[in-house]
Write an enzyme that holds these catalytic residues in place. Structure first.
Site, PDB file in Angstrom:
ATOM      1  N   HIS A 106      50.658  -6.854  28.905  1.00 45.29           N
ATOM      2  CA  HIS A 106      49.942  -8.125  29.056  1.00 45.29           C
ATOM      3  C   HIS A 106      49.692  -8.398  30.545  1.00 45.29           C
ATOM      4  O   HIS A 106      50.286  -9.302  31.136  1.00 45.29           O
ATOM      5  CB  HIS A 106      50.802  -9.211  28.427  1.00 45.29           C
ATOM      6  CG  HIS A 106      50.087 -10.472  28.060  1.00 45.29           C
ATOM      7  ND1 HIS A 106      49.542 -11.321  29.001  1.00 45.29           N
ATOM      8  CD2 HIS A 106      49.835 -11.023  26.855  1.00 45.29           C
ATOM      9  CE1 HIS A 106      48.999 -12.354  28.373  1.00 45.29           C
ATOM     10  NE2 HIS A 106      49.154 -12.195  27.074  1.00 45.29           N
ATOM     11  N   GLU A 110      44.569  -6.946  27.557  1.00 48.73           N
ATOM     12  CA  GLU A 110      45.691  -6.456  26.773  1.00 48.73           C
ATOM     13  C   GLU A 110      45.215  -5.374  25.806  1.00 48.73           C
ATOM     14  O   GLU A 110      44.537  -5.679  24.829  1.00 48.73           O
ATOM     15  CB  GLU A 110      46.306  -7.629  25.992  1.00 48.73           C
ATOM     16  CG  GLU A 110      46.566  -8.874  26.831  1.00 48.73           C
ATOM     17  CD  GLU A 110      46.625 -10.164  25.988  1.00 48.73           C
ATOM     18  OE1 GLU A 110      47.243 -10.172  24.921  1.00 48.73           O
ATOM     19  OE2 GLU A 110      46.027 -11.174  26.418  1.00 48.73           O
TER      20      GLU A 110
END
Ligand code: NAG
Ligand code: NAG
Ligand code: NAG
Ligand code: NAG
Ligand code: NAG
Length: 377
Positions: free
Chosen positions: A196, A340
């Site tokens: 992330h 992501e």
């Protein structure tokens, strides 16, 4: 010499105690000096990433904290650059069954419930209350250019079976960062991971946010979601919509039509783009800024990517890192863009897609992404 021995003994004691400090920083550098990355064990998290701009100066191109203990304690919990698991993004009503089903209240027997930590109790987000990003991974091995972290997930957060995950981060000459995760499971379980990372390729030198960045995504479809960001099962054709980044565009090129797209009052994106091609060798996504001249190309084994333009950071009051002009200045609206690499979101409640995210003793999970930096020409 004496000091080295002393430090070595301390380190050994630390390991023998079985609880190494999860905020110890590990630095890796490519031999040619093109890229330096720093990590902490908690979440196998990237805390700094230094690459060279068009002037030959290094910039730290990811958001984060000067005080890494905030990774564990910041109530804003923005997920600054960890490995997210056991199941990234959302799980509808924190419920799934194996085999998977469309039934919102599956009859069983193998029905599982995970913490409802999102959408006012309507969903699980990023692996539950204590996902892999807030677990204390340990260093399994390291060299000057590579580090491998291990996390044994013992049926945490309501998921079935134990999962053992190894995340390896490696930097290479030519400005390359590679991250791979290999996970094995003792029982049938969903696994869907992401890394992330919040990017700002100017590092707040010459711009305040990522709205000037150019984005390209090799995707004709995004996952259609409901008001809780749960998939409806349909896809949106990006043609003639603000999601069309098949040709590179400034991130805000259609922000006039992006009001409310990422939630009530939120301007920008938080969506799952489905790649058109196998993006393992050809980069499926590119991001660059003309200000720093830094360009990022991402190739991945994953079929999809979430792009989150981080509007909400403007409401969180998170101080910028010193190298980003902090701590007296906070990260603001669109201070970074989280990109992501992931699987189809909530495919475990969307059987009509035919996507198999159930792993187990006979099926290992592999995630890999390559981030290549260059200068805009
Ligand atoms: C959500 O799951 C619970 C069980 O945990 C169930 O009682 C409830 O009916 C489910 N909600 C919906 C909308 O299906
Ligand atoms: C990780 O380590 C920190 C610092 O030692 C500790 O406060 C925390 O409880 C640990 N987290 C877990 C999930 O064990
Ligand atoms: C799962 O992990 C727990 C805690 O480490 C351990 O007690 C248990 O034996 C493990 N189960 C399997 C099937 O490996
Ligand atoms: C998306 O819409 C365009 C324009 O209407 C059309 O040409 C294209 O075939 C559609 N793509 C898909 C995947 O449906
Ligand atoms: C930054 O955020 C803090 C809250 O963490 C707040 O007290 C402070 O006023 C903010 N600073 C600026 C310059 O907005």
């Amino acid at each position: 010499m004496l000091f080295t021995i002393f430090a070595g003994v301390l380190c050994l004691l630390n390991n023998v105690a079985g609880e190494p400090w999860p905020f110890d920083v590990t630095t890796i550098s490519a031999p040619d000096g093109s890229i330096t990355a720093r990590f902490v064990s908690i979440g196998a998290t990237l805390t700094e990433l230094w690459v060279k701009d068009k002037f030959g100066e290094a910039r730290d191109v990811i958001l984060g904290y000067d005080d890494n203990t905030k990774l564990l304690t910041d109530p804003a919990h923005p997920f600054f650059n960890p490995i997210v698991g056991r199941y990234a993004n959302r799980i509808k009503n924190g419920t799934f069954s194996i085999p998977i089903t469309k039934d919102p209240q599956p009859p069983g027997p193998d029905v599982y419930h995970t913490p409802l930590n999102d959408a006012d109790g309507q969903a699980t987000l990023h692996g539950g209350t204590i996902g892999w990003d807030r677990r204390n991974w340990t260093i399994a091995s390291r060299s000057t250019s590579s580090v491998t972290y291990h996390h044994p997930d013992a049926a945490d957060e309501g998921f079935p079976g134990n999962v053992s995950a190894f995340a390896t981060h490696t930097v290479e000459n030519g400005g390359i960062l590679k991250t791979t995760v290999h996970a094995t499971a003792t029982h049938l379980t969903p696994i869907m991971l992401t890394q992330h990372v919040y990017w700002n390729l100017d590092a707040f030198q010459g711009s305040e946010n990522i709205l000037n960045h150019h984005l390209r995504v090799d995707a004709s479809r995004v996952v259609e979601v409901d008001g809780d960001f749960i998939p409806t099962g349909k896809f949106v054709n990006v043609s003639d919509t603000p999601w069309d980044f098949r040709e590179a565009q400034p991130i805000d090129y259609r922000f006039g039509e992006a009001v409310g797209l990422c939630g009530p009052g939120c301007i920008g994106y938080d969506h799952c783009w489905i790649y058109d091609h196998d993006e393992t060798t050809q980069p499926g996504l590119s991001l660059w800024s003309d200000v720093s001249g830094i360009r990022l190309d991402i190739a991945t084994s994953n079929p999809a990517t979430q792009v989150f333009t981080a509007y909400w950071l403007g409401l969180e009051g998170i101080p910028r890192k010193k190298v980003h002009g902090g701590p007296s200045v906070n990260y603001t609206y669109w201070a970074g863009v989280a990109i992501e690499q992931e699987g189809y979101i909530d495919a475990i409640n969307t059987p009509e897609w035919g996507v198999d995210q159930i792993y187990g003793p006979d099926r290992d999970y592999i995630w890999s992404s390559t981030y290549k930096f260059s200068i805009v020409t």
